[in-house]
Design an enzyme around this catalytic site. Structure first.
Site, short mmCIF file in Angstrom:
data_model
loop_
_atom_site.label_atom_id
_atom_site.label_comp_id
_atom_site.label_asym_id
_atom_site.label_seq_id
_atom_site.Cartn_x
_atom_site.Cartn_y
_atom_site.Cartn_z
N PHE A 108 0.84 -1.20 0.00
CA PHE A 108 0.00 0.00 0.00
C PHE A 108 0.88 1.26 0.00
CE2 PHE A 108 -2.34 3.31 2.44
CZ PHE A 108 -3.29 3.58 1.46
N GLN A 109 0.60 2.16 -0.90
CA GLN A 109 1.34 3.42 -1.06
C GLN A 109 2.83 3.18 -1.31
OE1 GLN A 109 0.13 6.16 2.12
NE2 GLN A 109 -1.50 6.89 0.78
N LYS B 112 9.92 3.12 6.56
CA LYS B 112 9.25 3.45 7.81
C LYS B 112 9.98 2.90 9.03
CE LYS B 112 4.70 3.16 9.97
NZ LYS B 112 3.43 2.43 9.97
N MET C 68 -0.43 32.18 -22.53
CA MET C 68 0.70 31.91 -23.42
C MET C 68 0.27 31.01 -24.58
SD MET C 68 3.81 32.47 -24.12
CE MET C 68 4.86 33.01 -22.78
#
Lengths: 163, 565
Positions: free
Chosen positions: B109-110, B159, B469
């Site tokens: 996850f992540q 982590k 632009m």
């Protein structure tokens, strides 16, 4: 300026991600790489990465300068074609169903100083090292017999003598 | 002490007072340790702005800027900001959280391979697997980011490494045998350069962002005066010499000043310092510098000869190499030349027109009002687009590090968060972000950041309700087929700002503009000033792929204004 093949020898930090970083750099700057070989060097913690690139002098200069910018690249040398010792390893598996074919293949292997490393009823597997041109000629001779598989390392190189 | 504490201590040991960041799953340990620390943290509202703010901080102060985000989407949101810092050689350190080591490679996850993703846009990156390495990794990252050709360094910290107890805190270094930037110019080359400059009849200096990074303002000015050479800059070099002075001929390039663009090709010896000859600066290379010998000083050897053929390369730090060159030249007498005088005359007779009384306001007029409201110490940041080029072309900047803009990458959304970083770095200087409505809306959530942290930034938004632009290119080169460049009438920017608790005012008339801007800058309070500008006023340019002297549009002159204004 003509497109030539150059052998560049580098010393790089021997750690994960370095090959990816070098390959990605060469790719995104649009340099054509023919081959890369990597392995341990004489210095602990450093690997020697040898690659062959094609391009004119300007391309070569940029390749070298851009490689210098990578923190993990310690040393770079464009090997002088006149003094370069270029060698490659090739493993080749050839069909040798009939006995006369087998002896013919073994004769060629002798001439090219190839080593027979495996034999079974249908195939012979050989190991040959040398200049890439030599390997090309060897493979060409074997072609009529039926080549089952080829695994080539791509050339690695070192400078001759004091160069 | 744990890994997260070591990050904080090492940053503080390196002199960092503030970081910009946004929490998330894999950096919760870090944030837990930050809770008890003295390190100031600015909570941005989108990670991209953390990276831009870190860059604004770095460019305003000359120090290293630091941003931090979680793994996965937090890290990928930093990518644009890291790329921007890479293109503009800004020293920043991006710290990302990473999933725990034993999950790396499992599509956890992540999880994202942020080292791999950012490899082409970082100077270097580290992923410490042992908390004991953290102080040294941070120390070495600072060294790499802030020396040689400066740039971003990424540190990806799993982590569990943030939570690991250190045996000992040692602020050592990680060996980098392959990293040895050349600082001093080769003395033989310097001597040759001095000879070339002495014998040049029409010398010209082109100063890029490298001169600002090196802090070479005084040296550029001194050398220019010594050899009587006008100084043009790239966008990134703006402010290296006082643009109000005769010696400066302003920005060169696609939207460059007439005096710069139309004289660069007349030089017989160009001294380029810390610039990389981008296509936006040179135009078509075959038509650039037809008769000039080129001396190129750059700290990055790969820039020398990359785009423009160079007669004399000098690898080195701009400040040091220029100092060497000045020493070499000092004593030699170089007379005021007809060339220099002709350039000064050219400059004086082509002062661009900024005075108009039209409603809606002409952008040039707005820049004039801005010029009247700022001092030479005001830090001006810009976003990207038409307003950026109006500012670059028409706004004179007097000092280095006072004009902060996204150059190489051209990142819309850069200007406002960069201003936040600049204000944090230089709280005593007024900071003005000149932005357009399109780019501002990409990052307007940062109004919450300046409110919550009380960071007084004044935003001058030139609103033409267009993606200006691109709109100009469509007008000039795509038969006025305005595909998807109308940004419509929403939002009400004043209400938007007010909903964040930021004062805002819409200005539509000339006199009011300067008054409101001056007051906001003086009061040192955050404010959004929305200035409605004419959408069909375009800035002169050379077309993409065109030469430096090709011109789309026309130059207008202040001297032609009837009676002045």
């Amino acid at each position: 300026m003509s497109e030539k093949s150059h052998v560049i020898s580098t010393l790089v930090e021997h750690k994960p991600g370095v090959l990816q970083n070098v390959a990605s750099l060469l790719n995104r700057r649009g340099f054509n790489i023919d081959s890369i070989t990597v392995g341990a060097s004489e210095v602990e913690g450093l690997a020697r990465m040898v690659f062959v690139v094609r391009g004119d002098e300007k391309v070569l200069e940029q390749v070298i300068k851009q490689l210098h910018k990578l923190v993990d690249v310690v040393k770079i040398k464009d090997l002088d074609p006149e003094y370069v010792l270029k060698r490659e390893l090739c493993l080749v598996k050839v069909k040798t169903g009939k006995a006369n074919v087998r002896s013919e293949v073994i004769q060629y292997a002798d001439i090219f100083k190839a080593k027979i490393i495996d034999v079974c009823d249908d195939f012979i597997t050989m190991e040959v090292t040398g200049h890439p041109d030599k390997i090309d000629s060897f493979l060409k001779l074997l072609e009529p017999f039926g080549i089952k598989k080829i695994a080539r390392t791509g050339p690695t190189a070192i400078a001759r003598g004091h160069h | 002490m744990r890994g997260g504490d070591a990050i904080i201590k090492a940053l503080m040991d390196k002199g960092v007072d503030t970081i910009f960041g946004y929490p998330g799953g894999t950096v919760i340990p870090f944030y837990d340790m930050l809770y008890d620390s003295d390190l100031r943290h600015i909570l941005v509202r989108h990670e991209q702005c953390a990276a831009h703010a870190a860059e604004g901080y770095a460019r305003a102060s000359g120090k290293v800027g630091v941003c931090l985000a979680t793994s996965g989407p937090g890290a990928t949101n930093l990518v644009t900001g890291i790329a921007n810092a890479y293109m503009d050689s800004s020293p920043i350190i991006a710290i990302t959280g990473q999933v725990v080591s034993n999950l790396i490679g499992n599509d956890a996850f992540q999880e994202v391979d942020i080292m791999g993703i950012t490899m082409p846009i970082t100077k270097h990156s580290y992923q410490p697997k042992d908390a004991n390495d953290i102080p040294s990794v941070i120390n070495t990252s600072f060294e790499i980011a802030s020396t040689g050709r400066k740039g971003p360094v990424l540190i990806d910290v799993p982590k569990e490494v943030q939570e690991q107890e250190l045996d000992d805190y040692v602020l050592g270094t990680i060996p980098t045998p392959g990293y040895k930037p050349t600082i001093r110019g080769n003395s033989k080359q310097i001597a040759k350069a001095a000879q070339m400059l002495k014998s040049a009849e029409r010398p010209l200096i082109l100063a890029g962002g490298g001169t600002i990074l090196a802090g070479a303002g005084e040296e550029v000015k001194k050398l220019a005066e010594l050899i009587k050479a006008p100084v043009a800059t790239s966008l990134m070099g703006k402010g290296i010499v006082d643009e109000k002075e005769d010696i400066s001929i302003g920005m060169l390039g696609m939207h460059g000043k007439q005096v710069a663009n139309q004289n660069v090709n007349k030089t017989d010896c160009l001294l380029a310092i810390g610039c990389r000859f981008s296509d936006r600066t040179t135009g078509k290379l075959e038509e650039f510098l037809p008769e000039a010998k080129v001396i190129h000083i750059d700290i990055d050897p790969a820039e020398i000869g990359k785009n423009v053929a160079v007669d004399l390369p000098i690898v080195g730090d701009a400040k040091i190499a220029l100092d060497q060159l000045i020493n070499e030249l000092e004593g030699s007498k170089i007379d005021e030349s007809a060339w220099f005088k002709s350039i000064v005359d050219f400059k004086k007779s082509t002062i661009p027109r900024v005075s108009y009384d039209d409603i809606p306001l002409k952008p040039q007029q707005v820049i004039k009002e801005i010029a009247g409201a700022i001092t030479e110490d005001t830090i001006v940041t810009t976003d990207v687009g038409l307003h950026q080029m109006w500012a670059a072309h028409f706004l004179d900047i007097s000092k280095p590090r006072k004009f902060i803009s996204s150059g190489g990458l051209g990142t819309m959304g850069f200007g406002f968060p960069a201003a936040i970083g600049a204000k944090v770095a230089c709280p005593d200087d007024a900071v003005l972000a000149i932005v357009g409505d399109g780019g501002f809306l990409m990052v307007s959530q940062e109004l919450a950041t300046i409110k919550e942290h009380d960071i007084p930034v004044v935003i001058a938004m030139l609103n033409n309700r267009k993606l200006g632009m691109v709109y100009q290119w469509q007008n000039k080169m795509y038969n006025k087929r305005y595909s998807e460049t109308d940004l419509g009438n929403t939002p009400d920017f004043v209400k938007l700002a007010e909903s964040f608790g930021i004062n805002a005012e819409r200005v539509e008339e000339v006199d009011k503009t300067q008054e409101v801007l001056s007051k906001a800058l003086k009061d040192n309070e955050s404010m959004l000033i929305e200035i409605t500008v004419e959408k069909d006023e375009f800035i002169p340019m050379f077309p993409p792929g065109g030469g430096i002297n090709d011109l789309l549009g026309e130059y207008k002159y202040e001297k032609d204004v009837a009676g002045g204004k």
